[in-house]
Write a protein that holds these residues in place. Structure first.
Motif, short mmCIF file in Angstrom:
data_model
loop_
_atom_site.label_atom_id
_atom_site.label_comp_id
_atom_site.label_asym_id
_atom_site.label_seq_id
_atom_site.Cartn_x
_atom_site.Cartn_y
_atom_site.Cartn_z
N THR D 61 0.84 -1.20 0.00
CA THR D 61 0.00 0.00 0.00
C THR D 61 0.88 1.25 0.00
O THR D 61 0.66 2.19 -0.78
CB THR D 61 -0.91 -0.02 1.25
OG1 THR D 61 -1.65 -1.25 1.25
CG2 THR D 61 -1.86 1.16 1.26
N ALA D 62 1.89 1.24 0.87
CA ALA D 62 2.80 2.39 0.96
C ALA D 62 3.58 2.56 -0.34
O ALA D 62 3.82 3.69 -0.78
CB ALA D 62 3.76 2.20 2.14
N MET D 63 3.97 1.45 -0.95
CA MET D 63 4.80 1.53 -2.15
C MET D 63 4.06 2.18 -3.31
O MET D 63 4.60 3.05 -3.99
CB MET D 63 5.29 0.14 -2.55
CG MET D 63 6.26 0.19 -3.71
SD MET D 63 7.46 -1.16 -3.72
CE MET D 63 6.50 -2.49 -3.06
N ILE D 64 2.80 1.80 -3.53
CA ILE D 64 2.08 2.43 -4.65
C ILE D 64 1.70 3.87 -4.32
O ILE D 64 1.67 4.73 -5.19
CB ILE D 64 0.85 1.60 -5.12
CG1 ILE D 64 -0.16 1.37 -3.99
CG2 ILE D 64 1.30 0.27 -5.73
CD1 ILE D 64 -1.48 0.77 -4.49
N ALA D 65 1.46 4.15 -3.04
CA ALA D 65 1.16 5.53 -2.63
C ALA D 65 2.39 6.41 -2.84
O ALA D 65 2.29 7.53 -3.37
CB ALA D 65 0.73 5.57 -1.17
N ASP D 66 3.55 5.90 -2.45
CA ASP D 66 4.83 6.63 -2.62
C ASP D 66 5.06 6.93 -4.10
O ASP D 66 5.38 8.08 -4.47
CB ASP D 66 5.96 5.76 -2.04
CG ASP D 66 7.35 6.33 -2.27
OD1 ASP D 66 7.49 7.55 -2.44
OD2 ASP D 66 8.32 5.54 -2.27
N SER D 67 4.88 5.94 -4.96
CA SER D 67 5.09 6.16 -6.39
C SER D 67 4.07 7.14 -6.96
O SER D 67 4.42 8.02 -7.76
CB SER D 67 5.00 4.83 -7.16
OG SER D 67 6.23 4.13 -7.09
N ALA D 68 2.81 7.00 -6.55
CA ALA D 68 1.78 7.91 -7.07
C ALA D 68 2.10 9.35 -6.69
O ALA D 68 1.98 10.26 -7.52
CB ALA D 68 0.40 7.49 -6.54
N ALA D 69 2.52 9.57 -5.45
CA ALA D 69 2.85 10.93 -5.00
C ALA D 69 4.07 11.45 -5.74
O ALA D 69 4.11 12.62 -6.17
CB ALA D 69 3.07 10.94 -3.49
N GLY D 70 5.06 10.61 -5.93
CA GLY D 70 6.27 11.03 -6.64
C GLY D 70 5.95 11.46 -8.06
O GLY D 70 6.40 12.51 -8.53
N TYR D 71 5.12 10.68 -8.74
CA TYR D 71 4.79 11.03 -10.12
C TYR D 71 3.82 12.21 -10.20
O TYR D 71 3.86 12.98 -11.15
CB TYR D 71 4.28 9.80 -10.88
CG TYR D 71 5.43 8.87 -11.20
CD1 TYR D 71 6.53 9.32 -11.93
CD2 TYR D 71 5.46 7.55 -10.75
CE1 TYR D 71 7.61 8.50 -12.21
CE2 TYR D 71 6.54 6.71 -11.02
CZ TYR D 71 7.61 7.20 -11.76
OH TYR D 71 8.69 6.40 -12.03
#
Lengths: 161, 161, 161, 161
Positions: D61-71
């Motif tokens: 959950t954290a990993m996809i959230a981190d990527s979404a925020a970064g992009y």
């Protein structure tokens, strides 16, 4: 989100608790809005609230945000309960530069034990509002422990009792 | 960790900046330790610092922790620079119950732009110290902007200038 | 800090739970240390764990830190209980550049309901260890709910059951 | 909030960078939406993404959230720049129980150096969406450093270069 408070008298309970907070009185904070799951606290600018650059101290911003989130959660619980802050995270995204700060907190999720609130603090200058802080807060609900000065919590949720 | 301050005069610079913080004066906070990468701020108990249960308000705890972390970072930078808090996260792990709070902050990592500090706040009661808060803080370094009242940062690190 | 685990069999309970985590197997994470209040998880480098610059993805770093903190808390509780993550905060302070990542978590405070852990993740390259992440995590203890696949928590601590 | 991307070609730049993330491929994450200041990443359920109770691991959950925020932050910057995560905080408010997770991130504030995003992750089950995570993320912008595999950042914003 729409919330149904467990205690119809929630607003006066919040106002009475806020009035007992010496810290809010010291800094001149005012309770502006008390709705189910939503509380707004305002802080008029004073020179004795500032950091070294003359803006309101980030800790003041955090303090009114913390109180707003705590009371937003408190609106939803029964009359015989207390709420304690477990933790919060705050991003200070702009200088707290204005005639007043407005901290608005909303419950995002509530459960039997924990409640999660988000908050936003804006600085109002010449009638224009600029977001200066954003945050997320976790609170714990202590059932059967009225929010009174006599209450002596065994802990902020981590020590139990 | 051992740090080499860029400015040999860092301690007096920190003390002068602390003295300009109206907020620290209002709440009665005292600068106890100033070492390279490490600052301690103490807050004696007063009834006007409390929340509704009679303990020191979590926002007060956060405020002295925020200042301690900011000054811990500030000790390491050149004389012509400023430090602003980007964000912090605080866990309130026990009631702030004692004659005084002691906020101790240490730099964990420092870079050209950002510095990361950790902090711990303890409540001292009858000579016994209990940790009441833990946190992590991110700060931004503004080079070439002396930490003076005249400074008008365009933002807390997010707007540049 | 010294901790006394409630269940003398805590280590095998942690190892069995870890073995049930499909996610840990997928990424190749290994349980390196299981002590009362302290767990270490290691993650050998693989090209399929990376972000766009070729370093291990920050989400991978967060994932092993989250698991290490959860199991550090889990070591201290009775055999018939579960632990769920309430929240965590992580600072990514250096690139995760190395042959392996080592996530080390320690319990800082434990109570009847909540436990607070801190964690640190290091990247080991040519035998040299560099801290690449720091964090704080809050966990909730569900008493009387064994940590088995059959368990269906009504929530991660915010909904009760 | 309305954002004006500096690079009209931002969407293809985000998609190319996402395609280079081994981690996103490993877990089966998909880039669903790329708009100025707003990115959505979806993660279909797989048994090898789970924690010990059979739900998707909080670290996923954290990993996809981190990527979404970064992009989400990345959409707003010039073609020759990179974005690195400084830190994030995530509250896991419900089990990640569903056929797919949907991580939606939005830029809340952007500046010359730092960008702040908020994110929300929902689990979709039988067509019904339930929020399972909330968070705030700080990112740093590295100007003049194209987001390519050759880039070797001296650090995640704390070491400069």
């Amino acid at each position: 989100m729409k919330f149904q408070p467990a205690d119809p008298d929630f607003a006066s309970r919040v106002r009475a608790s806020f009035a007992r907070q010496g810290a809010m009185k010291l800094i001149g904070a005012e309770l502006a809005t008390v709705e189910p799951g939503h509380v707004v606290i305002e802080l008029p600018y004073r020179a004795d609230l500032t950091q070294q650059h003359g803006f309101v101290h980030g800790g003041m911003t955090a303090m009114i945000a913390d109180s707003a989130a705590g009371y937003a959660a408190f609106t939803l619980f029964p009359a015989d309960s207390s709420i304690l802050t477990v933790e919060f995270k705050i991003n200070l995204v702009a200088p707290a530069d204005g005639e007043r700060l407005v901290a608005s907190a909303r419950v995002k999720k509530t459960g039997r034990t924990l409640t999660i609130c988000e908050f936003e603090v804006a600085a109002v200058k010449h009638g224009r509002s600029t977001v200066c802080a954003l945050g997320l807060q976790t609170l714990i609900h202590l059932a059967g422990r009225p929010d009174t000065p006599e209450m002596r919590p065994a802990g902020r949720g981590v020590q139990g009792g």
